[in-house]
Write an enzyme that holds these catalytic residues in place. Structure first.
Site, short mmCIF file in Angstrom:
data_model
loop_
_atom_site.label_atom_id
_atom_site.label_comp_id
_atom_site.label_asym_id
_atom_site.label_seq_id
_atom_site.Cartn_x
_atom_site.Cartn_y
_atom_site.Cartn_z
N HIS A 114 0.74 -1.63 0.17
CA HIS A 114 -0.18 0.17 0.04
C HIS A 114 0.78 0.89 0.29
CE1 HIS A 114 -3.45 2.41 1.55
NE2 HIS A 114 -3.25 3.21 2.23
N GLU A 115 1.29 1.29 1.33
CA GLU A 115 2.74 2.50 0.92
C GLU A 115 3.75 3.30 -0.10
OE1 GLU A 115 1.94 4.54 2.91
OE2 GLU A 115 0.71 3.27 4.24
N HIS A 133 1.44 4.69 -2.48
CA HIS A 133 1.39 6.27 -2.63
C HIS A 133 3.09 6.47 -2.77
CE1 HIS A 133 -1.89 7.19 -0.92
NE2 HIS A 133 -1.72 5.96 0.47
N HIS A 152 3.33 7.50 -6.90
CA HIS A 152 2.35 8.11 -7.48
C HIS A 152 3.91 9.15 -6.64
CE1 HIS A 152 -1.77 10.25 -6.49
NE2 HIS A 152 -1.25 10.10 -7.76
#
Ligand code: ZN
Length: 708
Positions: A498-499, A502, A505
């Protein structure tokens, strides 16, 4: 989670901040924020930055931005896009530099001095923000550009920057009457004080709870590691030979899951669920009442019916009706699933001869029993295959297969913690530099709980010269112990992916302006890149390249993979219901239309019984400790729904890979070009449609959560 300029103040000490002339400061060394960083890839010179340097840098940063703005306002030439909008975008370079480091460090490696700085600087920064947004001469120039012939000719990111800048002034109150502006300043100040008080009460009441166990019998059922941790906690507090349990997740969740002592589980549960609701000095009910009233007042100043309408104007969801539409639809299918789960648990209680009905504090304990019985799956069987370094390399390998990225560790570069922090250079397939990635994985006292991604430097390219991003991922994963490497739980594996999403991104951002780049997107869009990566983590083809036994190197056996897959729907009723209940509670608060006193407990109870929340479940956050919406303004107010909103997107986006192949280059390239690289340079829905060729569909999420 993704944090940019979010902060927590954990310690309130009586120290007086003495500035950068503090005796601790190395003699005659210039403040490192005032010079060009000559480090590799211009990362922050952590070896030179001390806690004494921040205050001076903040103050000079505010002063410099004020000078930048005075120069824009006092420009004798007519306002143009370049001399006003771009000049404003590029103003405050120093302030930005210090904020990028400070607000990340106060979460990752704080000390008392940094807390002191935060306490002084937060109200100043809030006031500084109001001074810019309510500067009439500045807004007159912004408006002149917005309404000029030049505006109509602007294209792409320039047009977007103008539009977003104008909107942020409107949102900040620039169009209000002088009288309303004064009221707004007062409300903002009040809200910053109240929300600060909410968070302070919560951390003090959370830290105050202790369950001290002094006899072996009361430890029945708890795993050895948990018992050892509790003994260590007790020892640290001078309670040798006893066991101390707290409300922190690594202590509370295993206790609720494994303790066979029902009355002790009830004690821990109630300690958690009644925080700041005990009619003592830390009670948050009146604080909430005041926050809610101030927010309605603020919305009315702007001509909106309620705070939710004011906040949602710029989100993907657009208005409260759309949010309620999604939440209610999911609620209707999730509640029956949760009820079925209660029945299964009650059967176990009855079979064991327990003469009681399942209560909220029984859920973790009995759902674990159901899981063992139905799937013969025990977390401890999986851990040996999830070696932290391998999982991380698995995420890197996935990014290589999808986008050709390479991750090369850099040893000789400044870090803020030599034991814990490691750094990678990220490059394209052809070796071209993309950015730098910091990773910091284990808990320590100076770090906040949870997991998040941040940027020390955000990517931008305002003058034709790219400024590459410097990104950081911070987690609180299980530590290595003895001769065992760090072995992760399934939850931790998903958190890492998940991280990492990010981080991509931020890293793959390819934008002109900083304020539109990377993760600077709507709250209900920002969790798409992160949540979509979680989908790959437990796919057999992906497990094959990273899930290897820490002793034998053996790839995770098919039998275990099947068990993981079979248990995919386990407890989804509960998880969806407790999440949705909190999301709805948030929406009910933010759609109050009148400025009136509310009885917080009655409000919560009434709304929850109206939607038919069952007694065996409480909202994931009850009002008095719902820090997402009341700690900070606006924080996640009218925004807690964002996780499920983005889950619709990520499930639908991953479907595009399922329809082709998990590593389909064309789909991956489209996701990079239309989502990961674009920041907030276009409307979120437009970006999504360019990637998927259509609007998102809800079905993949319904299937994933067993709601179809
Ligand atoms: Zn996130």
């Amino acid at each position: 989670m993704k944090i940019t300029k979010v902060f927590t103040l954990l310690a309130m000490t009586g120290l007086v901040f003495t500035g950068c002339n503090n005796a601790d400061k190395k003699a005659n060394v210039e403040n490192p924020f005032f010079v060009k960083w000559d480090t590799p890839f211009q990362v922050p010179p952590f070896d030179k930055i001390t806690s004494d340097c921040y205050m001076e840098a903040f103050e000079k940063g505010i002063q410099e931005q004020n000078e930048n703005i005075a120069a824009i306002v006092n420009n004798n030439e007519a306002a143009t896009f370049e001399n006003t909008i771009v000049a404003l975008e590029l103003s405050g370079e120093l302030l930005n530099k210090v904020q990028g480091v400070f607000f990340n460090m106060i979460e990752s490696d704080r000390d008392d001095k940094m807390n002191e700085v935060a306490e002084v600087i937060l109200p100043k920064l809030s006031n500084h923000g109001d001074n810019i947004m309510l500067n009439e001469a500045l807004f007159a120039r912004v408006k002149a550009v917005y309404e000029s012939d030049e505006a109509a000719k602007l294209q792409g990111e320039d047009a977007r920057l103008l539009k977003e800048t104008f909107k942020s002034f409107e949102f900040g109150g620039a169009n209000l009457s002088p009288e309303s502006k004064e009221k707004l300043r007062a409300i903002n100040t009040k809200l910053s004080e109240l929300t600060f008080k909410f968070g302070k009460n919560l951390s003090q009441e959370t830290n105050a709870f202790q369950l001290i166990i002094d006899n072996q019998a009361d430890l029945d059922g708890l795993p050895e590691g948990v018992i050892a941790g509790a003994a260590q906690e007790a020892k640290a507090k001078g309670l040798d030979g006893k066991w101390l349990f707290t409300l922190a997740e690594p202590s509370r969740v295993p206790f609720l899951t494994y303790s066979t002592k029902r009355e002790l589980r009830e004690k821990v549960f109630k300690g958690y669920a009644n925080r700041c609701n005990n009619d003592n000095e830390f009670d948050n009910k009146e604080v909430i009442n005041e926050i809610v009233k101030a927010r309605v007042e603020k919305a009315h100043l702007f001509g909106f019916k309620n705070y939710s309408e004011y906040l949602l104007q710029d989100r993907m969801a657009k208005n409260p009706e759309n949010v309620f539409g999604l939440l209610n639809k999911l609620w209707a299918s999730a509640i029956p699933n949760a009820k079925k789960e209660v029945v299964e648990m009650q059967k176990i209680v009855d079979a064991e001869g327990g003469k009681f009905k399942i209560e909220a504090w029984d859920w973790w304990f009995y759902s674990e029993k159901v899981k063992q019985a139905k799937y013969s799956l025990d977390e401890e069987m999986l851990r040996p295959y999830f070696v932290l370094d391998n999982v991380r390399d698995g995420a890197f390998e996935l990014a290589h297969r999808l986008w050709g990225l390479h991750f090369n560790e850099i040893k000789d570069i400044p870090v803020y913690n030599k034991e814990e922090v490691r750094v990678w250079e990220v490059t394209e397939e052809d070796g071209k530099h993309i950015g730098v990635l910091y990773m910091d994985f284990h808990p320590r006292e100076s770090k906040s709980v949870g997991a998040w991604m941040t940027a020390f430097t955000e990517q931008s390219n305002p003058k034709g010269e790219n400024i590459p991003p410097v990104i950081s991922v911070v987690c609180n994963f299980s530590k290595p112990s003895g001769d065992k490497p760090a072995l992760l739980s399934v939850d931790e594996v998903q958190t890492l992916f998940h991280e990492f999403g990010h981080a991509l991104h931020g890293l793959l951002s390819n934008c002109k302006y900083r304020s539109l780049s990377g993760t600077s997107v709507a709250t209900d869009f920002v969790e798409l890149p992160s949540q979509v990566m979680e989908n790959w983590a437990l796919e057999p083809e992906v497990l094959n390249f990273y899930a290897k036994h820490y002793q034998t190197g053996e790839v995770i056996p098919q039998e275990l993979v099947t068990k993981i897959q079979n248990s995919g729907l386990f407890n989804q009723g509960f998880m969806t219901v407790e999440y949705l209940a909190a999301s709805l509670l948030d929406m009910y608060y933010s759609t109050i239309n009148e400025v009136k006193d509310i009885d917080v407990l009655k409000f919560e109870n009434d709304e929850m019984s109206k939607i038919g929340l069952i007694g065996e479940i409480i909202p994931r956050y009850r009002s008095t400790y719902f820090k997402h919406i009341f700690d900070g303004d606006p924080g996640y107010s009218s925004g807690y729904y964002s996780y499920i909103w983005a889950a619709v997107l990520d499930a639908d986006a991953f479907q595009a890979f399922k329809e082709t192949s998990l590593f389909d280059k064309e789909t991956a390239t489209s996701f990079r070009e239309n989502v990961l690289s674009k920041g907030g340079t276009e409307e979120a829905m437009e970006l999504y449609k360019k990637f998927r060729g259509r609007e998102p569909q809800i079905e993949p999420l319904l299937i994933r959560r067993g709601l179809n």
